[in-house]
Write a protein that holds these residues in place. Sequence first.
Motif, mmCIF file in Angstrom:
data_model
loop_
_atom_site.group_PDB
_atom_site.id
_atom_site.type_symbol
_atom_site.label_atom_id
_atom_site.label_comp_id
_atom_site.label_asym_id
_atom_site.label_seq_id
_atom_site.Cartn_x
_atom_site.Cartn_y
_atom_site.Cartn_z
ATOM 1 N N GLY A 55 64.044 -10.366 -8.874
ATOM 2 C CA GLY A 55 62.470 -10.184 -9.589
ATOM 3 C C GLY A 55 62.336 -8.883 -10.723
ATOM 4 N N SER A 56 63.466 -8.195 -10.595
ATOM 5 C CA SER A 56 63.436 -7.075 -11.625
ATOM 6 C C SER A 56 63.526 -7.598 -13.108
ATOM 7 C CB SER A 56 64.609 -5.953 -11.426
ATOM 8 O OG SER A 56 64.313 -5.482 -10.358
ATOM 9 N N THR A 57 62.687 -7.234 -14.102
ATOM 10 C CA THR A 57 62.648 -7.854 -15.511
ATOM 11 C C THR A 57 63.022 -6.899 -16.507
ATOM 12 O OG1 THR A 57 60.241 -7.059 -15.764
ATOM 13 C CG2 THR A 57 60.991 -9.361 -14.605
ATOM 14 N N ASN A 58 63.431 -7.581 -17.404
ATOM 15 C CA ASN A 58 63.883 -6.534 -18.767
ATOM 16 C C ASN A 58 63.493 -7.173 -19.803
ATOM 17 O OD1 ASN A 58 65.061 -4.574 -20.528
ATOM 18 N ND2 ASN A 58 67.296 -5.696 -20.380
ATOM 19 N N VAL A 59 62.560 -6.546 -20.767
ATOM 20 C CA VAL A 59 62.219 -7.131 -21.868
ATOM 21 C C VAL A 59 62.093 -6.760 -23.181
ATOM 22 C CG1 VAL A 59 59.500 -8.312 -22.885
ATOM 23 C CG2 VAL A 59 60.223 -8.004 -20.355
ATOM 24 N N ALA A 60 62.502 -7.319 -24.196
ATOM 25 C CA ALA A 60 62.688 -6.743 -25.411
ATOM 26 C C ALA A 60 61.434 -6.075 -26.114
ATOM 27 C CB ALA A 60 63.307 -7.625 -26.513
ATOM 28 N N ASP A 61 61.934 -4.808 -26.632
ATOM 29 C CA ASP A 61 60.854 -3.936 -27.199
ATOM 30 C C ASP A 61 59.775 -4.883 -28.188
ATOM 31 O OD1 ASP A 61 62.568 -0.679 -27.385
ATOM 32 O OD2 ASP A 61 61.438 -1.780 -25.834
ATOM 33 N N SER A 62 60.529 -5.644 -28.917
ATOM 34 C CA SER A 62 59.950 -6.267 -30.020
ATOM 35 C C SER A 62 58.612 -7.371 -29.518
ATOM 36 C CB SER A 62 60.575 -7.232 -30.686
ATOM 37 O OG SER A 62 61.326 -8.422 -29.958
ATOM 38 N N VAL A 63 58.810 -7.818 -28.116
ATOM 39 C CA VAL A 63 57.783 -8.466 -27.447
ATOM 40 C C VAL A 63 57.171 -8.057 -26.186
ATOM 41 C CG1 VAL A 63 59.138 -10.534 -28.109
ATOM 42 C CG2 VAL A 63 59.633 -9.673 -25.745
ATOM 43 N N LYS A 64 57.603 -6.635 -26.017
ATOM 44 C CA LYS A 64 56.868 -6.065 -24.842
ATOM 45 C C LYS A 64 55.180 -6.189 -25.032
ATOM 46 C CE LYS A 64 59.627 -3.182 -22.966
ATOM 47 N NZ LYS A 64 60.444 -2.051 -22.759
ATOM 48 N N GLY A 65 54.689 -6.217 -23.848
ATOM 49 C CA GLY A 65 53.172 -6.410 -23.804
ATOM 50 C C GLY A 65 52.722 -7.705 -24.581
ATOM 51 N N ARG A 66 53.757 -8.547 -24.795
ATOM 52 C CA ARG A 66 53.166 -9.816 -25.393
ATOM 53 C C ARG A 66 53.565 -10.926 -24.562
ATOM 54 N NH1 ARG A 66 54.328 -11.691 -30.190
ATOM 55 N NH2 ARG A 66 56.201 -10.271 -30.506
ATOM 56 N N PHE A 67 54.951 -11.006 -24.141
ATOM 57 C CA PHE A 67 55.702 -11.824 -23.343
ATOM 58 C C PHE A 67 55.915 -11.315 -22.134
ATOM 59 C CE2 PHE A 67 58.184 -13.873 -27.202
ATOM 60 C CZ PHE A 67 57.044 -13.985 -27.992
ATOM 61 N N THR A 68 55.771 -12.295 -21.041
ATOM 62 C CA THR A 68 55.930 -12.003 -19.666
ATOM 63 C C THR A 68 57.049 -13.078 -19.062
ATOM 64 O OG1 THR A 68 53.805 -11.001 -19.478
ATOM 65 C CG2 THR A 68 55.120 -11.635 -17.399
ATOM 66 N N ILE A 69 58.055 -12.931 -18.317
ATOM 67 C CA ILE A 69 59.008 -13.509 -17.517
ATOM 68 C C ILE A 69 58.745 -13.493 -16.233
ATOM 69 C CG2 ILE A 69 60.569 -11.655 -17.469
ATOM 70 C CD1 ILE A 69 62.826 -14.176 -18.085
ATOM 71 N N ASP A 70 58.969 -14.878 -15.462
ATOM 72 C CA ASP A 70 58.827 -14.792 -13.974
ATOM 73 C C ASP A 70 59.666 -16.068 -13.689
ATOM 74 O OD1 ASP A 70 56.203 -16.446 -15.084
ATOM 75 O OD2 ASP A 70 56.895 -17.397 -13.429
ATOM 76 N N ARG A 71 59.813 -15.990 -12.439
ATOM 77 C CA ARG A 71 60.879 -17.109 -11.910
ATOM 78 C C ARG A 71 60.090 -17.639 -10.561
ATOM 79 N NH1 ARG A 71 66.659 -14.723 -11.332
ATOM 80 N NH2 ARG A 71 66.878 -16.389 -9.865
ATOM 81 N N ASP A 72 60.368 -18.547 -10.140
ATOM 82 C CA ASP A 72 59.816 -19.472 -9.002
ATOM 83 C C ASP A 72 61.121 -19.878 -8.465
ATOM 84 O OD1 ASP A 72 58.934 -21.008 -7.090
ATOM 85 O OD2 ASP A 72 57.372 -21.838 -8.338
ATOM 86 N N ASN A 73 61.419 -19.289 -7.178
ATOM 87 C CA ASN A 73 62.847 -19.510 -6.518
ATOM 88 C C ASN A 73 62.536 -20.604 -5.608
ATOM 89 O OD1 ASN A 73 63.876 -16.920 -7.716
ATOM 90 N ND2 ASN A 73 63.300 -15.821 -6.031
ATOM 91 N N ALA A 74 61.597 -21.222 -5.334
ATOM 92 C CA ALA A 74 61.204 -22.423 -4.831
ATOM 93 C C ALA A 74 61.521 -23.558 -5.432
ATOM 94 C CB ALA A 74 59.994 -22.476 -4.061
ATOM 95 N N LYS A 75 61.271 -23.458 -6.966
ATOM 96 C CA LYS A 75 61.522 -24.579 -7.731
ATOM 97 C C LYS A 75 62.258 -24.402 -8.787
ATOM 98 C CE LYS A 75 56.411 -25.498 -7.626
ATOM 99 N NZ LYS A 75 55.105 -25.679 -8.728
ATOM 100 N N ASN A 76 63.319 -23.501 -8.528
ATOM 101 C CA ASN A 76 64.487 -23.133 -9.361
ATOM 102 C C ASN A 76 63.980 -23.485 -11.036
ATOM 103 O OD1 ASN A 76 65.839 -22.949 -7.409
ATOM 104 N ND2 ASN A 76 66.923 -25.089 -7.410
ATOM 105 N N THR A 77 62.740 -22.489 -11.300
ATOM 106 C CA THR A 77 62.476 -22.374 -12.506
ATOM 107 C C THR A 77 62.111 -20.872 -13.102
ATOM 108 O OG1 THR A 77 60.242 -22.633 -12.038
ATOM 109 C CG2 THR A 77 61.187 -24.720 -12.413
ATOM 110 N N VAL A 78 62.387 -20.710 -14.268
ATOM 111 C CA VAL A 78 62.057 -19.659 -14.785
ATOM 112 C C VAL A 78 61.093 -19.928 -16.071
ATOM 113 C CG1 VAL A 78 64.224 -19.346 -16.295
ATOM 114 C CG2 VAL A 78 63.099 -17.369 -15.882
ATOM 115 N N ASN A 79 60.079 -19.006 -16.155
ATOM 116 C CA ASN A 79 59.224 -19.298 -17.186
ATOM 117 C C ASN A 79 58.993 -17.996 -18.223
ATOM 118 O OD1 ASN A 79 58.124 -21.583 -16.010
ATOM 119 N ND2 ASN A 79 57.566 -20.260 -14.109
#
Length: 115
Positions: A55-79
């Motif tokens: 669950g550790s995340t790394n976000v590009a500076d150009s989108v930081k504060g606007r984009f968020t990434i998450d993953r659902d390990n039960a559904k095998n999805t990343v959003n």
Amino acid sequence: QVQLAESGGGLVQAGGSLRLSCAASGSIFRGNTMGWYRQAPGKQRELVARITPGGSTNVADSVKGRFTIDRDNAKNTVNLQMNRLKPEDTAVYYCAAGKAGPSYWGQGTQVTVSS
């Protein structure tokens, strides 16, 4: 056999939001860092955001504060939740999976932000 399948792209006005989803096969999703990359016309593909299995995340500076990434390990999805979109966010967005770097790629989904 499709191993990474993106969805959620489209056309949106500047300031709007989109949510991208990537469905992965279980064998790829488990144990791999999942990421979103993008490539605009005439530019190199670049990292947007990635998330480790823990669950550790790394976000590009150009989108930081606007984009968020998450993953659902039960559904095998990343959003990727994209808010306050700008015209410069226009690109093809790719889902990727790997350990040290991407080993698997999706086909990509187009995101177009109009001004």
